[in-house]
Design a protein around this motif. Structure first.
Motif, PDB file in Angstrom:
ATOM      1  N   ALA A   1      83.047  -2.726  26.335  1.00 44.36           N
ATOM      2  CA  ALA A   1      83.385  -4.163  26.608  1.00 44.36           C
ATOM      3  C   ALA A   1      83.755  -4.700  27.915  1.00 44.36           C
ATOM      4  N   GLY A   2      83.436  -3.786  28.664  1.00 41.99           N
ATOM      5  CA  GLY A   2      84.104  -3.852  30.325  1.00 41.99           C
ATOM      6  C   GLY A   2      85.842  -3.085  30.834  1.00 41.99           C
ATOM      7  N   HIS A   3      86.841  -2.756  30.283  1.00 46.59           N
ATOM      8  CA  HIS A   3      87.606  -2.214  30.209  1.00 46.59           C
ATOM      9  C   HIS A   3      87.178  -0.756  30.939  1.00 46.59           C
ATOM     10  N   HIS A   4      88.600  -0.033  31.145  1.00 43.00           N
ATOM     11  CA  HIS A   4      88.537   0.955  31.894  1.00 43.00           C
ATOM     12  C   HIS A   4      87.085   1.302  33.161  1.00 43.00           C
ATOM     13  N   GLY A   5      86.630   1.002  32.889  1.00 46.16           N
ATOM     14  CA  GLY A   5      85.182   0.842  34.280  1.00 46.16           C
ATOM     15  C   GLY A   5      84.296   0.126  33.623  1.00 46.16           C
ATOM     16  N   GLY A   6      83.766   0.303  31.841  1.00 43.16           N
ATOM     17  CA  GLY A   6      82.993  -0.323  31.234  1.00 43.16           C
ATOM     18  C   GLY A   6      81.539   1.003  30.899  1.00 43.16           C
ATOM     19  N   LYS A   7      80.734   0.219  31.390  1.00 41.17           N
ATOM     20  CA  LYS A   7      79.224   1.434  30.390  1.00 41.17           C
ATOM     21  C   LYS A   7      78.930   1.706  31.646  1.00 41.17           C
ATOM     22  N   GLY A   8      78.717   3.139  31.444  1.00 39.74           N
ATOM     23  CA  GLY A   8      78.937   3.988  32.064  1.00 39.74           C
ATOM     24  C   GLY A   8      79.317   4.658  32.801  1.00 39.74           C
ATOM     25  N   SER A   9      80.207   4.341  33.145  1.00 37.41           N
ATOM     26  CA  SER A   9      81.888   5.104  33.812  1.00 37.41           C
ATOM     27  C   SER A   9      82.162   6.240  33.337  1.00 37.41           C
ATOM     28  N   GLU A  10      82.452   7.301  33.455  1.00 38.82           N
ATOM     29  CA  GLU A  10      83.353   8.504  33.589  1.00 38.82           C
ATOM     30  C   GLU A  10      84.411   8.091  32.459  1.00 38.82           C
ATOM     31  N   PRO A  11      84.751   6.985  32.177  1.00 40.95           N
ATOM     32  CA  PRO A  11      85.962   6.837  31.438  1.00 40.95           C
ATOM     33  C   PRO A  11      84.876   6.698  29.778  1.00 40.95           C
ATOM     34  N   HIS A  12      84.070   6.087  30.031  1.00 44.41           N
ATOM     35  CA  HIS A  12      82.555   6.020  29.066  1.00 44.41           C
ATOM     36  C   HIS A  12      82.001   6.807  28.054  1.00 44.41           C
ATOM     37  N   LYS A  13      82.196   7.920  29.225  1.00 48.08           N
ATOM     38  CA  LYS A  13      81.197   8.746  28.936  1.00 48.08           C
ATOM     39  C   LYS A  13      81.967   9.591  28.140  1.00 48.08           C
ATOM     40  N   ALA A  14      83.533   9.992  28.561  1.00 54.41           N
ATOM     41  CA  ALA A  14      84.543  10.768  27.650  1.00 54.41           C
ATOM     42  C   ALA A  14      84.602   9.728  26.430  1.00 54.41           C
ATOM     43  N   ALA A  15      84.265   8.707  26.447  1.00 53.73           N
ATOM     44  CA  ALA A  15      84.576   7.946  25.037  1.00 53.73           C
ATOM     45  C   ALA A  15      82.981   8.565  23.737  1.00 53.73           C
ATOM     46  N   VAL A  16      82.509   8.898  24.556  1.00 48.87           N
ATOM     47  CA  VAL A  16      81.352   8.727  23.886  1.00 48.87           C
ATOM     48  C   VAL A  16      81.251  10.162  22.915  1.00 48.87           C
TER      49      VAL A  16
END
Length: 691
Positions: free
Chosen positions: A640-655
């Protein structure tokens, strides 16, 4: 009093009529453009194909169990076998109906989302309500008819054992549907996420991803058909437990009223659910909190009405009955279950919603990689177990105390009160399942929006609905597993009484070697069951990952999105289907075979076994459901746009965290509550054979 089963059957018919009405509302809605209709039909075809093959496999098991019941049990020839098959057929029918409307509602919800959530939310809810009221209606109708036919009309020997066999039929379908559907959906989901989002860097549900159709099919066969069979079994089991206990433990005029009161609770709970369903609406400018409030409104209205009706019917049933000193004790037991069930739902929401600290902390932890993401989810899931266990203990204590006040000095009446608390937790099953089944519809709607290349604002609406759906699913799982723990206790007491009635004896002295050994075996089995189902998802996901990688590698222009290049969706659908059907057999068979083997060796060991499985299975179910939901919503919070949003390194970790959580929350965790009850019902039905 003899009219109560007929009134409950009539109420069940009313629920089915409402389901038919909502079905008509969904069918009349606009399914969108040609591409959306094409995607919807592909999902429908895949879901129907899987369900046909799954039910073919399960039918063989049902026939074998029916033969076993007819062979070993006097009351099984033919009535027990007939009741068992009836429960299985109605449970399977409930899952099929729910899946049918869910695969119809997905594209229509996407189309409604083009104008905002005010139309999309009620439409998705009504699609889920078809499932909710079909599940509750068929379960209550089946039980009412079983009582009318076997107890009142035919007056068969051991009639209440026959009615219990109906519950075992429902449990058999639920177990295989939950395990098989869960393996299917998570194999596709894990494959789609890891290769698509992490490796290829393409959005979720991108049409270039070969696993997207299988993923969307899985939402329906696992989270709709499997969940429907699960809640059918939970609802039926919660009503059967106090009926069986009252039949074995009580006598005189009180026994008749104690046997019929659970059917009355089912009837007025259904009325309350119907009224609550009509209060779910959304404003044009609704925020995510407004959407959450709209869904909770339906559940809360139903719960409030159930409280009032519990006391009204408690007075009508028990006031002035010989031996009952305080009639209000039994309604208090029902209300205790309802309130604690709601509280467990709120605990689940707290640990799985991105409105609260646990999910946001997991999202923050994703900034330092997958390891801290996974640790955060495990911690949140484990902490949530403490709250759920305390609440269950409160429900048991209050229900026992209240029923003991109704009939002072009678511990069996206290256990009966605990069984009533389990019904209280699921009295509003119609609206609870409606809210739960709404989630997969919203998830599918988002997938169709992505694959049909609709504007981003449409996907934003469906994502807000989907995120809420993860939370509502966790709430419904909390209700289901909470009721499973309390229902299993009542069924266990009925099993103990059945052993005594058959001329046997049972000891639960932990100093006994048999009991102690059984206790450890029971505590171990849920862990073994969870490991088998997680491994099954892992093996199926490996095949899916290899297939998606192969298509990206061998189909020119697929990864780049060249026009006219289409993935081979059917191969991914077939991988999930074949893997799920193959992998569900061993875990599903364990729940039936192990208690039978132990029971024929030692009844005392079986008693310890059931106690151990109940405790460890409940804790595992809460942990897995809440950890998985928290990981999923942490990922969506980042998207939704927090902690770097889609495609960011945090997003990959969350996936990665979400991928670990998928089999937790949608395969192993939800199967635990069925596992607990299947083993207890099997033990109850075969009690005379063990003796």
């Amino acid at each position: 009093m003899t009219a109560v089963p007929y009134l409950s059957a009539l109420t069940a018919v009313g629920a089915l009529v409402l389901a038919a009405y909502f079905f008509g509302v969904v069918r009349k809605a606009d399914p969108g453009n040609a591409r959306m209709v094409e995607l919807m039909e592909a999902i429908q075809q895949g879901a129907r194909a899987f369900l046909r093959r799954e039910y073919t496999y399960v039918a063989v098991f049902v026939v074998l169990m029916a033969v076993l019941i007819a062979s070993f049990l006097d009351y099984g020839r033919p009535w027990g076998a007939i009741a068992y098959v009836s429960g299985a057929v109605l449970s399977g029918l409930a899952g099929f109906v729910g899946m049918t409307v869910a695969t119809m509602a997905n594209a229509r919800t996407t189309q409604a989302a083009r104008t905002g959530p005010q139309l999309a939310l009620p439409l998705a809810f009504r699609g889920g309500a078809v499932m909710g009221f079909t599940v509750a209606g068929l379960a209550l109708l089946g039980l009412s008819l079983a009582y009318i036919v076997f107890v009142q009309i035919l007056e068969v020997d051991q009639a209440f054992q026959v009615v219990t066999a109906f519950g075992l039929g429902a449990s058999s379908i639920a177990l295989f549907s939950r395990v098989g559907g869960g393996i299917y959906t998570k194999a596709a989901d894990v494959g789609a996420d890891l290769v698509g989002k992490v490796e290829a860097g393409i959005p979720e549900d991108d049409p270039r991803n070969p696993a997207t159709i299988a993923d969307n099919v899985g939402d329906n066969v696992g989270d709709v058909a499997g969940m429907g069979a699960d809640l059918f079994e939970s609802y039926a089991g919660s009503i059967i437990a106090p009926i069986a206990l009252a039949a074995f433990a009580f006598a005189g005029s009180f026994q008749e009223r104690a046997v019929l009161f659970p059917l009355a609770i089912g009837a007025f709970g259904m009325v309350a659910s119907i009224l609550g369903a009509f209060t779910v609406k959304a404003k044009p400018d609704a925020t995510s909190r407004d959407l959450s409030g709209a869904l909770h409104r339906g559940t809360n209205v139903a719960a409030g009405l159930t409280v009032l009706l519990s006391f009204l019917f408690g007075y009508l049933f028990f006031s002035g009955v010989e031996g009952v000193e305080n009639w209000w004790g039994f309604p208090v037991a029902v209300v205790a279950g309802l309130l604690v069930g709601t509280a467990i739902g709120f605990v689940s929401e707290y640990y799985t919603s991105d409105h609260y600290g646990p999910v946001r902390r997991i999202a923050k932890a994703s900034e330092t990689g997958p390891a801290t993401t996974i640790l955060g989810g495990i911690s949140a899931g484990m902490v949530s177990v403490a709250s759920a266990v305390v609440l269950i203990v409160i429900a048991v204590a209050v229900a026992f105390w209240a029923a003991n006040i109704a009939i002072p000095g009678d511990d069996l009446s206290g256990i009966y009160g605990i069984a009533l608390a389990a019904i209280g937790m699921l009295a509003t099953t119609g609206v609870v399942v409606s809210v739960d089944a709404y989630g997969p519809i919203a998830d599918n709607a988002g997938g169709i929006a992505e694959m049909a290349h609709l504007p981003p604002e449409v996907r934003a609406v469906t994502d807000s609905l989907d995120s809420l759906g993860n939370t509502t699913a966790a709430v419904a799982k909390g209700f289901a597993v909470g009721s499973a723990a309390v229902t299993a206790l009542a069924l266990f007491k009925a099993f103990e009484q059945a052993i005594i009635d058959a001329g046997g004896s049972i000891s639960l002295d932990i100093g006994s070697v048999d009991v102690f050994s059984g206790l450890f075996l029971g505590a171990m089995l849920p862990f073994l069951f969870a490991a088998l189902t997680i491994d099954a998802v892992g093996r199926a996901a490996n095949k899916m990952i290899e297939e998606v990688r192969r298509q990206f590698r061998e189909i020119p222009g697929l990864r780049e999105g060249h026009e006219g290049v289409v993935p081979e969706y059917a191969k991914c659908v077939d991988i999930s289907t074949s893997a799920a059907l193959k992998e569900m057999i061993i875990p599903g068979g364990l729940a039936i075979v192990v208690p039978l083997v132990i029971g024929f060796v030692s009844i005392d060991a079986l008693g310890g076994f059931l106690a151990g499985a109940l405790v460890s299975g409940f804790a595992l179910a809460i942990f897995m459901a809440n950890a998985g939901g928290a990981w999923d919503n942490a990922k969506k919070y980042i998207e939704a746009g927090h902690h770097g949003g889609k495609g960011s390194e945090p997003h990959k970790a969350a996936v990665v965290g979400d991928t670990v959580g998928d089999p937790f929350k949608d395969t192993s965790g939800p199967s635990m509550n069925i596992l607990i009850k299947v083993m207890t019902i099997v033990s109850l039905i075969f009690a005379s054979a063990f003796v």
